[in-house]
Design an enzyme around this catalytic site. Sequence first.
Site, PDB file in Angstrom:
ATOM      1  N   GLU A 112      38.878  47.709  41.911  1.00 20.43           N
ATOM      2  CA  GLU A 112      37.550  48.331  41.972  1.00 20.43           C
ATOM      3  C   GLU A 112      37.322  49.037  43.301  1.00 20.43           C
ATOM      4  OE1 GLU A 112      32.824  46.984  41.978  1.00 20.43           O
ATOM      5  OE2 GLU A 112      34.424  45.485  42.147  1.00 20.43           O
ATOM      6  N   ASP A 147      32.620  50.566  38.671  1.00 20.81           N
ATOM      7  CA  ASP A 147      31.296  50.071  39.022  1.00 20.81           C
ATOM      8  C   ASP A 147      30.345  51.258  39.158  1.00 20.81           C
ATOM      9  OD1 ASP A 147      29.030  49.247  40.776  1.00 20.81           O
ATOM     10  OD2 ASP A 147      30.085  47.317  40.749  1.00 20.81           O
ATOM     11  N   GLN A 173      30.832  47.620  35.754  1.00 21.13           N
ATOM     12  CA  GLN A 173      29.751  46.853  36.359  1.00 21.13           C
ATOM     13  C   GLN A 173      28.583  47.786  36.615  1.00 21.13           C
ATOM     14  OE1 GLN A 173      32.180  43.332  38.685  1.00 21.13           O
ATOM     15  NE2 GLN A 173      31.569  45.109  39.869  1.00 21.13           N
ATOM     16  N   GLU A 209      25.979  43.109  37.783  1.00 17.17           N
ATOM     17  CA  GLU A 209      26.210  42.695  39.161  1.00 17.17           C
ATOM     18  C   GLU A 209      25.140  43.311  40.040  1.00 17.17           C
ATOM     19  OE1 GLU A 209      30.357  42.185  40.911  1.00 17.17           O
ATOM     20  OE2 GLU A 209      29.562  43.766  42.209  1.00 17.17           O
TER      21      GLU A 209
END
Length: 228
Positions: A112, A147, A173, A209
Amino acid sequence: MLRFCANLGFLFSEVPFLDRFDAAARAGFTGVALRLPGGRAARPIKGRVAAFRDGLAQALDYATALDCKLVHVMAGVPPQDVAHDTAAALYAANLAWAAEKALAAGVRLVIEPLNPRDAPGYLLRTQEQGAAIVAAIGHDRLGLQFDLYHCQTAQGDVTRRLETLMPVIDHMQLADVPGRHEPGTGEIGWDFVFRRIGELGYGGWIGCEYNPVGNTVTGLAWRTRYGV
């Protein structure tokens, strides 16, 4: 239908950690994400190779016992006295080693990119860097963890990047920008983003998240608001 999982390091902090699993289930989540053992020691940076390998082995043991199919391997922040190219080469070598171990254990690794505002000096900074590493090691053993918060903060143009990189994305995310709170508290157009993710055929998990503005359960009203 999009599949959302609760990151227990962020959500349900109102209750003790071991109670967060039940709290997430009661709130409608059928999956959770959490930090496995290893933490900072599991980052493949110079001088920490042995610690990284030990942490990776422990994480795979836990993942196997929990039937967890995805493990995020962090890149870490290289020491200031290490050249970027040297750090990148070490990262790639350790990641290739880890991917082989994970493949044998039936676990898939993901990487990530993090935005430089929240993670200054972090080695992996853009979605394209992450995708290039996945291509180099092989998508059969490594995937991209996209993300939305980090992408919007560091690069923007989220949906175009989703369209381009979707073939290598194994996990997503979310959090809104700039506050890293729940969807609907910032600048991201979630109606469009959620619709586009569905149109692109994404079937993996989307990890929640974010730091709730208030009570976690009350904050989950965004799911009703956006019809997800």
